[in-house]
Structure formats: structure tokens, C-alpha cells
Scaffold this motif. Sequence first.
Motif, PDB file in Angstrom:
ATOM      1  N   VAL A 167       3.264   2.073   3.203  1.00  0.00           N
ATOM      2  CA  VAL A 167       2.733   2.114   4.545  1.00  0.00           C
ATOM      3  C   VAL A 167       2.651   0.687   5.085  1.00  0.00           C
ATOM      4  O   VAL A 167       2.709   0.412   6.240  1.00  0.00           O
ATOM      5  N   MET A 168       2.476  -0.328   4.194  1.00  0.00           N
ATOM      6  CA  MET A 168       2.249  -1.698   4.581  1.00  0.00           C
ATOM      7  C   MET A 168       2.714  -2.571   3.398  1.00  0.00           C
ATOM      8  O   MET A 168       2.211  -2.261   2.277  1.00  0.00           O
ATOM      9  N   CYS A 169       3.369  -3.892   3.750  1.00  0.00           N
ATOM     10  CA  CYS A 169       3.696  -4.867   2.280  1.00  0.00           C
ATOM     11  C   CYS A 169       3.388  -6.113   2.978  1.00  0.00           C
ATOM     12  O   CYS A 169       4.280  -6.361   4.026  1.00  0.00           O
ATOM     13  N   GLU A 189      -6.434   4.260   5.690  1.00  0.00           N
ATOM     14  CA  GLU A 189      -5.360   5.051   6.029  1.00  0.00           C
ATOM     15  C   GLU A 189      -5.009   5.647   4.280  1.00  0.00           C
ATOM     16  O   GLU A 189      -4.500   6.681   4.211  1.00  0.00           O
ATOM     17  N   VAL A 190      -5.316   4.615   3.533  1.00  0.00           N
ATOM     18  CA  VAL A 190      -4.701   5.083   2.047  1.00  0.00           C
ATOM     19  C   VAL A 190      -5.858   5.412   1.479  1.00  0.00           C
ATOM     20  O   VAL A 190      -5.896   6.477   0.664  1.00  0.00           O
ATOM     21  N   LEU A 216       0.669  -1.322  -0.040  1.00  0.00           N
ATOM     22  CA  LEU A 216       0.228   0.072  -0.066  1.00  0.00           C
ATOM     23  C   LEU A 216       0.882   1.490  -0.263  1.00  0.00           C
ATOM     24  O   LEU A 216       1.936   1.519   0.836  1.00  0.00           O
ATOM     25  N   GLN A 276      -7.370  -5.063   5.533  1.00  0.00           N
ATOM     26  CA  GLN A 276      -7.925  -4.667   6.830  1.00  0.00           C
ATOM     27  C   GLN A 276      -8.543  -3.386   6.690  1.00  0.00           C
ATOM     28  O   GLN A 276      -8.093  -2.254   6.061  1.00  0.00           O
ATOM     29  N   GLN A 320      -8.169  -0.916   8.642  1.00  0.00           N
ATOM     30  CA  GLN A 320      -7.175   0.438   9.337  1.00  0.00           C
ATOM     31  C   GLN A 320      -6.304   0.532   8.176  1.00  0.00           C
ATOM     32  O   GLN A 320      -6.278   1.764   7.936  1.00  0.00           O
ATOM     33  N   PRO A 321      -5.514  -0.365   7.682  1.00  0.00           N
ATOM     34  CA  PRO A 321      -4.576   0.196   6.460  1.00  0.00           C
ATOM     35  C   PRO A 321      -5.408   0.692   5.215  1.00  0.00           C
ATOM     36  O   PRO A 321      -4.996   1.742   4.572  1.00  0.00           O
ATOM     37  N   VAL A 332      -3.265  -7.415   4.386  1.00  0.00           N
ATOM     38  CA  VAL A 332      -3.393  -5.841   4.082  1.00  0.00           C
ATOM     39  C   VAL A 332      -4.820  -5.431   3.933  1.00  0.00           C
ATOM     40  O   VAL A 332      -4.992  -4.407   4.419  1.00  0.00           O
TER      41      VAL A 332
END
Length: 612
Positions: free
Chosen positions: A227-229, A243-244, A220, A237, A239-240, A235
Motif C-alpha cells: 500500500v505504500m513504500c 490502514e494496515v 507496508l 503516519q 493514515q497508512p 510511512v
Amino acid sequence: MSETLLQTNELRLRRGPREVLQGIDFELQSGEWIALVGPNGAGKSSFLRCILGLESQMQGSVQLDGVVLSQLDRRSIARKLAFVPQRLAQLPPFSIAELVLQSRAAHRRHELFDRKEDHAIAQEALHAASLQSLASRRLDQVSGGEAQRALLAAAMAQCAPILLLDEPSSALDPYQAVRMLDTLRALQGSEQTRMTAPRGVLMATHDINLASRYCDKLALMVDGRIVMCDTPERVLQAQPIEEVFGAAFELIPDAHAPVLVPKAGSSISRHDSPEAPTEPPLKSRAYWPFLLLGGLATAAILALPAFGSSHIEVLQAWSQGPHSNDFDARILWQLRLPRVLMAFLAGAVLAVAGAVFQGVLRNPLATPYTLGIAGGSSLAASMAIVLGLGTWMGASALPLAAFAGAIGSLALVLLTARSVGRADSNELLLAGIAWSIVAAAGVSLFQSIAEPHASARIVRWMIGGLQTVGVADLYRLLPWVLGSLTLLFLRAGALNLLAVDEDLAAARGLDVPVARRLILIAASLAVAAVVSQVGPIGFVGLIVPHGLRPLFGADHRRLLPACALAGGSFLASADTLARVLLAPAELPVGVLTALTGGPALLLLLLRARSRS
């Protein structure tokens, strides 16, 4: 233990005040598919370009198979990385088969010859993309989806262990998108092909649902950072994703991975979106640059006649008027002022025509002479000089012949372009170049058979100058210039549409063939009239529009009047300088514009490069 194919360390990229990439650490292991997912402007395409080594302002490092990218040449990089861009800036006239075969360049020893192995791999790539029946079709004659499949086929034929895909499904229908990803997956496990299967795939995409079903990991991205991989299950979920993409989406459970969909009745806006601006989103440009150019033009017309090889009492000459028998007044009103006005009109026409041709042909190197006007005028003028033509109906035969040659050249180019195609920008450009070459050969022929004095006159005329300009020449030029410039100013809105895209212009209600023909003829007639009087003076129509666009923008409704004022002031000043620089001798103004225009254009290019 997995092998690391691709690794980035603290990868940063800055464009102006914005940090496009903010220190990205990333790894792609052998056998992995990773999808870069994020909103527009997140930095996905810039990240791929940095990995390819296409961004010169990159900070940090990229390693391919443990080797730093900067230590590899482009041929070695091509053997390790295959890239599929979102789209081509302009579809070239190559066939699909030729495009796919070109991807084998990094594997060939000689650029001129293809090997049997290259043809076999290209055929397999075409078959994998279901493009066999379209192999002989040109890229500019197929749909956007077929062109994108051709790019994917070319990437497969490149046989690189790492495959970079920038929005590979953006132009594909759902069936073709799934089929292409299935083909790439099947290629990894197949041993019945000459193509080398990609050992790692990094794909930038907006289709998060498609990516979650084909990729091992989702990365992401937002605001130039990852922010997350992790795996799709972790991924996808709440919350992430929030955020994106903001709070307007929800996740629907699925057997493989949750599906991302908009919330019912929700407004599609980022939760962290800024407040609505209090000022209009599109500011109107200031008018003070026009006032400045108008003041400079007025000052040039009033002040430049004071300069010359001999001193005159300027204020006294102005006050005595054009009908005075005073020597200074006659020099001012009958010689210098007509010459300054002629230079101003010629510069205005050449600058405006340069902007028009660059817009209609969508070519930044187009000039007022692109359609062969200078070539036809020079050929006719050379013929008149060699034949010793004097006057015709009380007027000098040389400018009349030059004007006739320019008009005949324009008609020939338009007819030639129309006979070979739709007479669009490409056909017009090629026809103009072809006729210019033929005309240049004709001028060389006349120079070779002319007497030395006549040959020198031909050379002098082709350089361009205003040595023999009088009041009568100014009166003959004025109707052509005022009529053409008025028409071009009135059609500036249509020119804006043509400068973007002809199909889009037609979709917005413009009769493209009529508008293009009318604008080109108006600009060409004005240029033909100018060239017939002063010769083909170069660089004015090229340098002035490029110099004004950073200040006035590309809107031709503002650019054309600015070009008229600036071009006129520039050529009038250059001609005055040419008169006084080597006085009492006179330097051809065409030489001076070329000497100043070349370095000026180079400075503009360097400035544009530093800004980008």
C-alpha cells in the motif's frame, strides 16, 4: 544514478480461491535496505519465495540485475540471492560450521571439495555472528536464537549481492537483533573482509521500530499488496498505519522516526475485522462417513464368501449353519468365511498400525513393518522352513516361529534404540531400518542354502497370502487383535500429542516414553500376530491411512476406527479378487495389494500436490 538490483512486475500468486499476491510492482536499488512490514498473512513470506523462484504458480516476472529470473538456473540465482528463512522445518544434525560452509556451494567448481577461500570466508562469517565458540555444535543442539544466527552467518558467507531476510530477528534477543543488523551495515562499508557485502537488503519483519532505524524504506503490506513504500518518516503516519494495523496504535515522536506503540486502554483489533461468527469456530466432523464404512464392512463380510473358484448356494449355506454336513455349507462356514474374516482382521490391523507408526514416528512413509517386524518374522519363518519344522504342541511350527521372530525383532530394536540414545523417533526408525537390512540378509542366506522346494516356500510366504487359513488360526489371532486394537483406540488422544511434537506432548502432561513404548508395543504385537498367520502383506498400512486422512482428518480418535473398517474391507476384497481372478489358480494377495497400492499412493501424492 542508482542501479536496479531487483524488480518485480505485476507479481501475482494464487492459492485456491485466495490471491496471496495482487500484482506487486517493486524495485530494490543498489545500496538500499527495504523492510516489508505488515500483519500476519499479508503475503510477506510469499513475496520473498516468489522472488526466489520457489513458487510454481507465480504470475508476472522477477528480474535480477536486469535478467528475468526464469532464465537463470538455481546456481546462478544462488550467486545473486542469499536467503534467511524464518526457521527450518526440522533442524538437521550438521554443525554450525558445516552449515555455513555449505552456503559456498554455488561458488565451488566441485561439490566434493572445499577451497581455502571457502574456509576463510566461512570463518569470517562465524566471527561476524559471534559463533566461533559454537562452530562445532550441532544445529539440533543449540537454541533457536543461535540457530537463527547460524542461518544469518551462512547467508553472509554466500556472498550474494541481494540479501532476503524473512523475520531475521524473530528468535533473537534485542541485543543480538541490533548486533546482527549492525554487522550487516558494517559489512557494506568494510574493505577488510573476503565476504562480499550485500548491495541490497529486503527484510520481512514485524518489528517496525527496528526496521525504521536500519532500513532506508518501509513497504507496508496488507492482503497481498504493497500500500505504500517510502522512507520511514513518510510511512510512519497515522493514515497508512491505521490502514494496515488498525486504529489501536499511535505514533510517538522520535528524533529519527516515530515509534509505533499500542494506544493506552485500546483493544487490539483491526477496525475492519469481520463480525464474530455465529457458528462455532471448530465444527465437529460428520459421522456419515463412519456409517458408510460400517455398511461397506458389513456388506463385505456377508457378500464376499459367495465368491470362489466353485459355485455354491450361498443363501442355503448361510441358513444351514456351521454344523451342517452339506457340502456348500461346509465350504462357506469352514473355508470361505474364516478366510474373509482373517483377511478383514489382518487388513484392519495393518491399516491401524500404519496410522499409528506414521503418527508416533512423525514419518508419512512409516509402515507397520518399520520397526523390523516383517524382517524378524521372515527370518524366523525362513529358518523354520529350511529346518523342516512341522508341528509343535499340536500347532503348525511356521506361524509360531514367525510370531517369535517378530517379537524378538521388536525387543531387539527397542533395546538397541534405548542403548544409543533416548529411544526417540529417530533412534527407533534407524534401529528398525538397520535390523530390517540384517534380517533381509539372513533370509537371502537361507534361500541360497535351501532346497528348491523350500526356497519356493520362503518366497511364497514372504509375498503374503491367506491360502491355508482355518477356523483355529482365526481363534488364535483374535485375542491379540482385539486386545491391541482396543488399547490403541483408548490411547488415540496420547497418539495425537505424540504426532505433533514430543516436547510439546510432555508440556501438556503426557509421559512421553511410557506412552510411546506402550503404543508401539501394542501395534507391533498385533502386526506380529497377523504376519505370523498371513505373511508380510504390503501397502495396506501405507495407503489406507493416507487415503482416509482427507476425509476423516488427522485426529487419531476418528482415524484409527476408520482405518480398521476401511483396511479390513480393502484386504478382504483384495483377497477375494485374488481367489477368483485366475481361478482355479490363485494369485497371492500380497502381489495384488502391491499392484494397486503403488498407483494409488501416486494418485494421492498428485492430488495433494494439486491442492497445495
